[in-house]
Scaffold this motif. Sequence first.
Motif, PDB file in Angstrom:
ATOM      1  N   ILE A   1      48.137  43.369  28.654  1.00  0.00           N
ATOM      2  CA  ILE A   1      48.679  42.817  29.900  1.00  0.00           C
ATOM      3  C   ILE A   1      47.594  42.843  30.977  1.00  0.00           C
ATOM      4  O   ILE A   1      47.393  41.850  31.689  1.00  0.00           O
ATOM      5  CB  ILE A   1      49.930  43.600  30.356  1.00  0.00           C
ATOM      6  CG1 ILE A   1      51.113  43.284  29.440  1.00  0.00           C
ATOM      7  CG2 ILE A   1      50.285  43.257  31.810  1.00  0.00           C
ATOM      8  CD1 ILE A   1      52.330  44.174  29.671  1.00  0.00           C
ATOM      9  N   ASN A   2      46.901  43.969  31.098  1.00  0.00           N
ATOM     10  CA  ASN A   2      45.826  44.069  32.097  1.00  0.00           C
ATOM     11  C   ASN A   2      44.759  43.008  31.868  1.00  0.00           C
ATOM     12  O   ASN A   2      44.263  42.387  32.819  1.00  0.00           O
ATOM     13  CB  ASN A   2      45.192  45.461  32.077  1.00  0.00           C
ATOM     14  CG  ASN A   2      46.065  46.491  32.733  1.00  0.00           C
ATOM     15  OD1 ASN A   2      46.881  46.190  33.594  1.00  0.00           O
ATOM     16  ND2 ASN A   2      45.900  47.733  32.318  1.00  0.00           N
ATOM     17  N   GLU A   3      44.404  42.813  30.612  1.00  0.00           N
ATOM     18  CA  GLU A   3      43.391  41.812  30.274  1.00  0.00           C
ATOM     19  C   GLU A   3      43.867  40.413  30.652  1.00  0.00           C
ATOM     20  O   GLU A   3      43.122  39.628  31.244  1.00  0.00           O
ATOM     21  CB  GLU A   3      43.099  41.895  28.775  1.00  0.00           C
ATOM     22  CG  GLU A   3      41.987  40.998  28.300  1.00  0.00           C
ATOM     23  CD  GLU A   3      41.739  41.181  26.801  1.00  0.00           C
ATOM     24  OE1 GLU A   3      41.735  40.160  26.093  1.00  0.00           O
ATOM     25  OE2 GLU A   3      41.554  42.340  26.367  1.00  0.00           O
ATOM     26  N   GLN A   4      45.115  40.098  30.321  1.00  0.00           N
ATOM     27  CA  GLN A   4      45.656  38.768  30.636  1.00  0.00           C
ATOM     28  C   GLN A   4      45.741  38.561  32.145  1.00  0.00           C
ATOM     29  O   GLN A   4      45.395  37.498  32.652  1.00  0.00           O
ATOM     30  CB  GLN A   4      47.023  38.582  29.985  1.00  0.00           C
ATOM     31  CG  GLN A   4      47.557  37.175  30.150  1.00  0.00           C
ATOM     32  CD  GLN A   4      48.877  36.963  29.436  1.00  0.00           C
ATOM     33  OE1 GLN A   4      49.699  37.871  29.341  1.00  0.00           O
ATOM     34  NE2 GLN A   4      49.080  35.761  28.953  1.00  0.00           N
ATOM     35  N   PHE A   5      46.189  39.592  32.872  1.00  0.00           N
ATOM     36  CA  PHE A   5      46.247  39.491  34.333  1.00  0.00           C
ATOM     37  C   PHE A   5      44.853  39.281  34.900  1.00  0.00           C
ATOM     38  O   PHE A   5      44.659  38.445  35.776  1.00  0.00           O
ATOM     39  CB  PHE A   5      46.868  40.752  34.940  1.00  0.00           C
ATOM     40  CG  PHE A   5      48.326  40.615  35.252  1.00  0.00           C
ATOM     41  CD1 PHE A   5      48.763  40.226  36.506  1.00  0.00           C
ATOM     42  CD2 PHE A   5      49.277  40.888  34.287  1.00  0.00           C
ATOM     43  CE1 PHE A   5      50.114  40.108  36.798  1.00  0.00           C
ATOM     44  CE2 PHE A   5      50.630  40.774  34.565  1.00  0.00           C
ATOM     45  CZ  PHE A   5      51.049  40.388  35.824  1.00  0.00           C
ATOM     46  N   ALA A   6      43.892  40.051  34.414  1.00  0.00           N
ATOM     47  CA  ALA A   6      42.520  39.953  34.931  1.00  0.00           C
ATOM     48  C   ALA A   6      41.983  38.533  34.764  1.00  0.00           C
ATOM     49  O   ALA A   6      41.432  37.955  35.704  1.00  0.00           O
ATOM     50  CB  ALA A   6      41.615  40.960  34.232  1.00  0.00           C
ATOM     51  N   VAL A   7      42.158  37.963  33.593  1.00  0.00           N
ATOM     52  CA  VAL A   7      41.653  36.618  33.325  1.00  0.00           C
ATOM     53  C   VAL A   7      42.404  35.579  34.169  1.00  0.00           C
ATOM     54  O   VAL A   7      41.787  34.750  34.840  1.00  0.00           O
ATOM     55  CB  VAL A   7      41.758  36.274  31.821  1.00  0.00           C
ATOM     56  CG1 VAL A   7      41.499  34.802  31.572  1.00  0.00           C
ATOM     57  CG2 VAL A   7      40.805  37.147  31.017  1.00  0.00           C
ATOM     58  N   SER A   8      43.724  35.640  34.159  1.00  0.00           N
ATOM     59  CA  SER A   8      44.533  34.628  34.859  1.00  0.00           C
ATOM     60  C   SER A   8      44.409  34.721  36.370  1.00  0.00           C
ATOM     61  O   SER A   8      44.297  33.700  37.056  1.00  0.00           O
ATOM     62  CB  SER A   8      45.998  34.758  34.461  1.00  0.00           C
ATOM     63  OG  SER A   8      46.148  34.483  33.087  1.00  0.00           O
ATOM     64  N   LEU A   9      44.447  35.940  36.913  1.00  0.00           N
ATOM     65  CA  LEU A   9      44.400  36.086  38.364  1.00  0.00           C
ATOM     66  C   LEU A   9      42.995  35.967  38.920  1.00  0.00           C
ATOM     67  O   LEU A   9      42.817  35.544  40.062  1.00  0.00           O
ATOM     68  CB  LEU A   9      45.038  37.413  38.786  1.00  0.00           C
ATOM     69  CG  LEU A   9      46.538  37.526  38.489  1.00  0.00           C
ATOM     70  CD1 LEU A   9      47.064  38.885  38.909  1.00  0.00           C
ATOM     71  CD2 LEU A   9      47.334  36.412  39.140  1.00  0.00           C
ATOM     72  N   ASP A  10      41.993  36.311  38.121  1.00  0.00           N
ATOM     73  CA  ASP A  10      40.603  36.188  38.561  1.00  0.00           C
ATOM     74  C   ASP A  10      40.272  34.736  38.887  1.00  0.00           C
ATOM     75  O   ASP A  10      39.494  34.467  39.797  1.00  0.00           O
ATOM     76  CB  ASP A  10      39.645  36.745  37.505  1.00  0.00           C
ATOM     77  CG  ASP A  10      38.222  36.810  38.012  1.00  0.00           C
ATOM     78  OD1 ASP A  10      38.017  37.391  39.096  1.00  0.00           O
ATOM     79  OD2 ASP A  10      37.316  36.276  37.335  1.00  0.00           O
ATOM     80  N   GLU A  11      40.901  33.823  38.166  1.00  0.00           N
ATOM     81  CA  GLU A  11      40.688  32.395  38.445  1.00  0.00           C
ATOM     82  C   GLU A  11      41.117  32.043  39.867  1.00  0.00           C
ATOM     83  O   GLU A  11      40.648  31.070  40.440  1.00  0.00           O
ATOM     84  CB  GLU A  11      41.478  31.543  37.452  1.00  0.00           C
ATOM     85  CG  GLU A  11      40.979  31.619  36.030  1.00  0.00           C
ATOM     86  CD  GLU A  11      41.858  30.859  35.045  1.00  0.00           C
ATOM     87  OE1 GLU A  11      42.763  30.116  35.481  1.00  0.00           O
ATOM     88  OE2 GLU A  11      41.631  31.011  33.840  1.00  0.00           O
ATOM     89  N   HIS A  12      42.015  32.857  40.434  1.00  0.00           N
ATOM     90  CA  HIS A  12      42.520  32.631  41.790  1.00  0.00           C
ATOM     91  C   HIS A  12      41.875  33.578  42.803  1.00  0.00           C
ATOM     92  O   HIS A  12      42.252  33.584  43.977  1.00  0.00           O
ATOM     93  CB  HIS A  12      44.044  32.812  41.815  1.00  0.00           C
ATOM     94  CG  HIS A  12      44.764  31.873  40.906  1.00  0.00           C
ATOM     95  ND1 HIS A  12      45.053  30.571  41.263  1.00  0.00           N
ATOM     96  CD2 HIS A  12      45.244  32.036  39.647  1.00  0.00           C
ATOM     97  CE1 HIS A  12      45.688  29.974  40.260  1.00  0.00           C
ATOM     98  NE2 HIS A  12      45.816  30.843  39.271  1.00  0.00           N
ATOM     99  N   GLY A  13      40.940  34.416  42.328  1.00  0.00           N
ATOM    100  CA  GLY A  13      40.264  35.347  43.222  1.00  0.00           C
ATOM    101  C   GLY A  13      41.124  36.520  43.651  1.00  0.00           C
ATOM    102  O   GLY A  13      40.894  37.112  44.707  1.00  0.00           O
TER     103      GLY A  13
END
Length: 152
Positions: A21-33
């Motif tokens: 979950i942390n990995e998926q959040f990091a990738v998905s939310l990082d795209e939005h800064g």
Amino acid sequence: MEPHDERKPLGYWLKLVDSLINEQFAVSLDEHGITRLQWQLLNSLAQEPATLRQLSHRLAPFLAPTPDDEPDTIAEHLAELVDSGWVTDEAGSLILTDQGRLGWEKLDETVAGMRESSGAGIPREDYVTTVRTLHRMAVNLGWNDSTAEGDN
């Protein structure tokens, strides 16, 4: 599920799923800064304004140590949201600005998609049972519902 999977303890699955979950959040939310903790702050403030203390109580489970063993702080992540104009402080109560509300709405769609994909193939009642079971285990291990919200 294969029989060998059932022999792994609960802790194994909790850590693995949390990591994924942390990995998926990091990738998905990082795209939005945005960081996961910033998402949690925005999501909490989208529900209702709060003081820094209330946010700290609500988000305590998300304050994990960083790789250098220094814990994240709400203030660090909140400062970036204030600087970006997404959150403002009105007499000690933190609220989303109009820009912050729009940003949260877009991020909420992203997070909803992640939740949908992670829960694919799981009947709703199984999900609810899992959450209730984990809640009960947390209480059994000493977690107190009254300390999770507000200034209690």
